[in-house]
Design a protein around this motif. Structure first.
Motif, PDB file in Angstrom:
ATOM      1  N   GLU A 298      -5.147   5.420   7.956  1.00 41.60           N
ATOM      2  CA  GLU A 298      -5.819   5.659   6.672  1.00 41.60           C
ATOM      3  C   GLU A 298      -5.057   6.635   5.781  1.00 41.60           C
ATOM      4  O   GLU A 298      -5.084   6.509   4.561  1.00 41.60           O
ATOM      5  CB  GLU A 298      -7.235   6.191   6.921  1.00 41.60           C
ATOM      6  CG  GLU A 298      -8.177   5.125   7.479  1.00 41.60           C
ATOM      7  CD  GLU A 298      -9.575   5.661   7.754  1.00 41.60           C
ATOM      8  OE1 GLU A 298      -9.796   6.891   7.613  1.00 41.60           O
ATOM      9  OE2 GLU A 298     -10.446   4.852   8.124  1.00 41.60           O
ATOM     10  N   ASN A 299      -4.380   7.613   6.406  1.00 40.31           N
ATOM     11  CA  ASN A 299      -3.793   8.700   5.604  1.00 40.31           C
ATOM     12  C   ASN A 299      -2.276   8.759   5.597  1.00 40.31           C
ATOM     13  O   ASN A 299      -1.700   9.508   4.813  1.00 40.31           O
ATOM     14  CB  ASN A 299      -4.353  10.051   6.084  1.00 40.31           C
ATOM     15  CG  ASN A 299      -5.858  10.115   5.886  1.00 40.31           C
ATOM     16  OD1 ASN A 299      -6.346   9.845   4.796  1.00 40.31           O
ATOM     17  ND2 ASN A 299      -6.598  10.439   6.943  1.00 40.31           N
ATOM     18  N   TRP A 300      -1.637   8.002   6.475  1.00 40.00           N
ATOM     19  CA  TRP A 300      -0.173   8.050   6.547  1.00 40.00           C
ATOM     20  C   TRP A 300       0.485   6.692   6.336  1.00 40.00           C
ATOM     21  O   TRP A 300       1.540   6.592   5.730  1.00 40.00           O
ATOM     22  CB  TRP A 300       0.280   8.605   7.907  1.00 40.00           C
ATOM     23  CG  TRP A 300       0.042  10.067   8.077  1.00 40.00           C
ATOM     24  CD1 TRP A 300      -1.132  10.678   8.441  1.00 40.00           C
ATOM     25  CD2 TRP A 300       0.981  11.125   7.892  1.00 40.00           C
ATOM     26  NE1 TRP A 300      -0.971  12.029   8.500  1.00 40.00           N
ATOM     27  CE2 TRP A 300       0.319  12.342   8.168  1.00 40.00           C
ATOM     28  CE3 TRP A 300       2.326  11.166   7.520  1.00 40.00           C
ATOM     29  CZ2 TRP A 300       0.956  13.584   8.076  1.00 40.00           C
ATOM     30  CZ3 TRP A 300       2.964  12.397   7.436  1.00 40.00           C
ATOM     31  CH2 TRP A 300       2.271  13.590   7.705  1.00 40.00           C
ATOM     32  N   GLY A 301      -0.110   5.631   6.911  1.00 40.52           N
ATOM     33  CA  GLY A 301       0.534   4.305   6.892  1.00 40.52           C
ATOM     34  C   GLY A 301       1.697   4.213   7.859  1.00 40.52           C
ATOM     35  O   GLY A 301       2.369   3.189   7.957  1.00 40.52           O
ATOM     36  N   PHE A 302       1.921   5.299   8.606  1.00 41.42           N
ATOM     37  CA  PHE A 302       3.030   5.429   9.561  1.00 41.42           C
ATOM     38  C   PHE A 302       2.566   6.287  10.730  1.00 41.42           C
ATOM     39  O   PHE A 302       1.795   7.229  10.540  1.00 41.42           O
ATOM     40  CB  PHE A 302       4.191   6.214   8.913  1.00 41.42           C
ATOM     41  CG  PHE A 302       5.280   5.383   8.311  1.00 41.42           C
ATOM     42  CD1 PHE A 302       6.471   5.172   8.987  1.00 41.42           C
ATOM     43  CD2 PHE A 302       5.144   4.850   7.035  1.00 41.42           C
ATOM     44  CE1 PHE A 302       7.504   4.436   8.409  1.00 41.42           C
ATOM     45  CE2 PHE A 302       6.164   4.114   6.443  1.00 41.42           C
ATOM     46  CZ  PHE A 302       7.350   3.902   7.137  1.00 41.42           C
TER      47      PHE A 302
ATOM     48  N   GLN B 148       0.506  -6.786   3.698  1.00 39.07           N
ATOM     49  CA  GLN B 148      -0.534  -7.748   4.109  1.00 39.07           C
ATOM     50  C   GLN B 148      -1.713  -7.058   4.786  1.00 39.07           C
ATOM     51  O   GLN B 148      -2.862  -7.458   4.617  1.00 39.07           O
ATOM     52  CB  GLN B 148       0.052  -8.825   5.039  1.00 39.07           C
ATOM     53  CG  GLN B 148       1.273  -9.529   4.484  1.00 39.07           C
ATOM     54  CD  GLN B 148       1.087 -10.021   3.057  1.00 39.07           C
ATOM     55  OE1 GLN B 148       0.175 -10.789   2.791  1.00 39.07           O
ATOM     56  NE2 GLN B 148       1.945  -9.582   2.147  1.00 39.07           N
ATOM     57  N   LEU B 149      -1.422  -5.997   5.553  1.00 44.64           N
ATOM     58  CA  LEU B 149      -2.530  -5.257   6.183  1.00 44.64           C
ATOM     59  C   LEU B 149      -3.350  -4.518   5.133  1.00 44.64           C
ATOM     60  O   LEU B 149      -4.558  -4.367   5.276  1.00 44.64           O
ATOM     61  CB  LEU B 149      -2.012  -4.286   7.248  1.00 44.64           C
ATOM     62  CG  LEU B 149      -1.782  -4.897   8.638  1.00 44.64           C
ATOM     63  CD1 LEU B 149      -1.262  -3.846   9.602  1.00 44.64           C
ATOM     64  CD2 LEU B 149      -3.043  -5.532   9.214  1.00 44.64           C
ATOM     65  N   GLU B 150      -2.689  -4.057   4.070  1.00 43.87           N
ATOM     66  CA  GLU B 150      -3.436  -3.415   2.982  1.00 43.87           C
ATOM     67  C   GLU B 150      -4.413  -4.418   2.363  1.00 43.87           C
ATOM     68  O   GLU B 150      -5.579  -4.085   2.107  1.00 43.87           O
ATOM     69  CB  GLU B 150      -2.486  -2.859   1.918  1.00 43.87           C
ATOM     70  CG  GLU B 150      -3.240  -2.235   0.754  1.00 43.87           C
ATOM     71  CD  GLU B 150      -2.386  -1.389  -0.192  1.00 43.87           C
ATOM     72  OE1 GLU B 150      -2.811  -1.215  -1.340  1.00 43.87           O
ATOM     73  OE2 GLU B 150      -1.312  -0.911   0.211  1.00 43.87           O
ATOM     74  N   VAL B 151      -3.952  -5.644   2.142  1.00 46.96           N
ATOM     75  CA  VAL B 151      -4.819  -6.667   1.539  1.00 46.96           C
ATOM     76  C   VAL B 151      -5.971  -7.022   2.489  1.00 46.96           C
ATOM     77  O   VAL B 151      -7.136  -7.017   2.095  1.00 46.96           O
ATOM     78  CB  VAL B 151      -4.007  -7.939   1.169  1.00 46.96           C
ATOM     79  CG1 VAL B 151      -4.936  -9.060   0.707  1.00 46.96           C
ATOM     80  CG2 VAL B 151      -2.990  -7.619   0.076  1.00 46.96           C
ATOM     81  N   ILE B 152      -5.633  -7.325   3.754  1.00 44.32           N
ATOM     82  CA  ILE B 152      -6.668  -7.783   4.698  1.00 44.32           C
ATOM     83  C   ILE B 152      -7.712  -6.695   4.948  1.00 44.32           C
ATOM     84  O   ILE B 152      -8.896  -6.984   5.099  1.00 44.32           O
ATOM     85  CB  ILE B 152      -6.024  -8.267   6.022  1.00 44.32           C
ATOM     86  CG1 ILE B 152      -5.133  -9.488   5.769  1.00 44.32           C
ATOM     87  CG2 ILE B 152      -7.104  -8.628   7.042  1.00 44.32           C
ATOM     88  CD1 ILE B 152      -4.245  -9.874   6.942  1.00 44.32           C
ATOM     89  N   THR B 153      -7.268  -5.413   4.970  1.00 47.81           N
ATOM     90  CA  THR B 153      -8.234  -4.316   5.207  1.00 47.81           C
ATOM     91  C   THR B 153      -8.897  -3.879   3.901  1.00 47.81           C
ATOM     92  O   THR B 153      -9.628  -2.886   3.877  1.00 47.81           O
ATOM     93  CB  THR B 153      -7.555  -3.095   5.862  1.00 47.81           C
ATOM     94  OG1 THR B 153      -6.599  -2.530   4.945  1.00 47.81           O
ATOM     95  CG2 THR B 153      -6.866  -3.451   7.170  1.00 47.81           C
ATOM     96  N   ASN B 154      -8.619  -4.599   2.813  1.00 45.53           N
ATOM     97  CA  ASN B 154      -9.204  -4.296   1.501  1.00 45.53           C
ATOM     98  C   ASN B 154      -8.906  -2.854   1.069  1.00 45.53           C
ATOM     99  O   ASN B 154      -9.741  -2.166   0.488  1.00 45.53           O
ATOM    100  CB  ASN B 154     -10.722  -4.548   1.528  1.00 45.53           C
ATOM    101  CG  ASN B 154     -11.302  -4.683   0.129  1.00 45.53           C
ATOM    102  OD1 ASN B 154     -10.648  -5.197  -0.772  1.00 45.53           O
ATOM    103  ND2 ASN B 154     -12.507  -4.190  -0.073  1.00 45.53           N
ATOM    104  N   GLY B 155      -7.670  -2.406   1.401  1.00 43.74           N
ATOM    105  CA  GLY B 155      -7.230  -1.080   0.951  1.00 43.74           C
ATOM    106  C   GLY B 155      -7.655   0.071   1.847  1.00 43.74           C
ATOM    107  O   GLY B 155      -7.331   1.228   1.573  1.00 43.74           O
ATOM    108  N   LYS B 156      -8.368  -0.228   2.953  1.00 46.29           N
ATOM    109  CA  LYS B 156      -8.744   0.858   3.873  1.00 46.29           C
ATOM    110  C   LYS B 156      -7.479   1.433   4.519  1.00 46.29           C
ATOM    111  O   LYS B 156      -7.384   2.616   4.776  1.00 46.29           O
ATOM    112  CB  LYS B 156      -9.719   0.353   4.940  1.00 46.29           C
ATOM    113  CG  LYS B 156     -11.071  -0.013   4.328  1.00 46.29           C
ATOM    114  CD  LYS B 156     -12.199   0.004   5.290  1.00 46.29           C
ATOM    115  CE  LYS B 156     -13.572  -0.030   4.670  1.00 46.29           C
ATOM    116  NZ  LYS B 156     -13.715  -0.609   3.337  1.00 46.29           N
ATOM    117  N   TYR B 157      -6.526   0.557   4.816  1.00 43.28           N
ATOM    118  CA  TYR B 157      -5.207   0.965   5.282  1.00 43.28           C
ATOM    119  C   TYR B 157      -4.232   0.632   4.154  1.00 43.28           C
ATOM    120  O   TYR B 157      -4.391  -0.385   3.492  1.00 43.28           O
ATOM    121  CB  TYR B 157      -4.793   0.208   6.539  1.00 43.28           C
ATOM    122  CG  TYR B 157      -5.630   0.487   7.770  1.00 43.28           C
ATOM    123  CD1 TYR B 157      -6.614   1.476   7.774  1.00 43.28           C
ATOM    124  CD2 TYR B 157      -5.436  -0.248   8.944  1.00 43.28           C
ATOM    125  CE1 TYR B 157      -7.372   1.725   8.909  1.00 43.28           C
ATOM    126  CE2 TYR B 157      -6.187  -0.004  10.077  1.00 43.28           C
ATOM    127  CZ  TYR B 157      -7.163   0.976  10.061  1.00 43.28           C
ATOM    128  OH  TYR B 157      -7.903   1.221  11.185  1.00 43.28           O
TER     129      TYR B 157
END
Length: 315
Positions: A28-32, A219-228
């Motif tokens: 949620e806060n790093w993406g890494f 793609q993970l940003e899209v599928i999680t609707n921006g949560k990640y």
């Protein structure tokens, strides 16, 4: 500045809740984040490293020197913004391997990289299921979302970043977000250079022997609707030491239809058509090929505009 997240996956047995919280915070806060005790034997990783470095010395170093000479990249006076200081080759694993077609690889290196890909594929799928657990999605949802007619796409970019005399004039790799799904990076244990953008500042991703660096793609940003979120990152060229980087991309199949998971979309948002588009992964990749080193938001907007004028597919 908070400390870069390093997560011991062994602690999922015994300290599961605390470890899942660390993964949630990192997503949620790093993406890494970096993982240790990830199930890939450390002595096997040492073999991958030594064969990769051997292959670079024997087959690629001279080619890179010739490229530098031909492009007049020695002793740069002005900043170069359309090239990277890196030597690379690509291996495709899924849906079909191209390993046999890559020239100059020894039989042993081919065999080891094939085995490494299988281990990384397993780790990627395990991590996706941990993300599902944290997101409240059913187990296997993300893996299924990545499946096209032939399953996911999976490939590896093997890079070396040789010593650079003018690191202030050329990047090892220019800043970008990754287009795909989940990326697993085996990076040099000694030579650093990878940085991510957090809260407007560039933060080093520390080299750590036997770790796998995990980062999230668009793609993970899209599928999680921006949560990640996918996060901008870059490689700074170094004056000393060559940096090895083996980045494996577990991505959706080319014909997979990507859209926010309905369980993560609020009712009001659904009525307003939401922030994120619905698209075929291959269409996104065509756009990314042209706009890789630009912000991701215009890519999402372009896909939304396309969706509005001509819906690409139904789920």
């Amino acid at each position: 500045m908070a400390k870069f997240p390093v997560i011991n996956l062994e602690k999922l047995n015994g300290e599961r809740a605390a470890t899942m919280d660390l993964i949630k915070d990192a997503c949620e806060n790093w993406g890494f984040f970096e993982v240790l005790n990830h199930g890939i034997p450390y002595d096997f990783m040492d073999r991958v490293e030594s064969l990769t470095k051997e292959h670079y010395k024997k087959c690629m170093e001279q080619r890179f020197k010739e490229l530098v000479a031909s492009k007049a990249l020695e002793g740069l006076q002005a900043e170069v913004t359309d090239m990277d200081w890196e030597s690379t080759f690509y291996l495709r694993h899924l849906p079909e391997s191209n390993m046999a077609e890559i020239p100059d690889l020894t039989d042993e290196y081919r065999k080891v990289m094939k085995e490494f890909a299988l281990k990384l594929e397993k780790l990627a799928e395990k991590l996706l299921d941990l993300f599902c657990e944290n997101l409240g999605l059913e187990k296997g949802y993300l893996k299924k979302a990545f499946y096209g007619a032939k399953g996911p796409t999976f490939g590896t970019k093997v890079s070396n970043y040789p010593p650079c005399p003018t690191p202030d004039k050329i990047k090892g790799l220019r800043a970008h977000t990754d287009a795909g799904g989940i990326i697993l990076l085996f990076q040099d244990p000694q030579v650093g250079g990878l940085q991510l953008l957090k809260d407007g500042e560039w933060v080093d991703v520390p080299p750590l022997r036997h770790s796998i660096v995990v980062n999230l793609g668009d793609q993970l940003e899209v599928i999680t609707n921006g949560k990640y979120k996918s996060v901008e990152h870059r490689v700074i060229a170094q004056t000393d030491g060559a940096r090895m980087s083996i980045a494996s991309f577990y991505n959706p199949g080319s014909d997979a239809v990507i859209y926010p998971a309905p369980a993560l979309v609020e009712k009001e948002e659904e009525e307003k058509k939401g922030l994120y588009p619905k698209f075929v992964f291959e269409d996104y990749m065509k756009l990314y090929a042209v706009l890789k080193f630009q912000a991701k938001e215009p890519r999402f907007e372009a896909m939304k505009a396309r969706e509005a004028t001509a819906p690409t597919a139904t789920a």
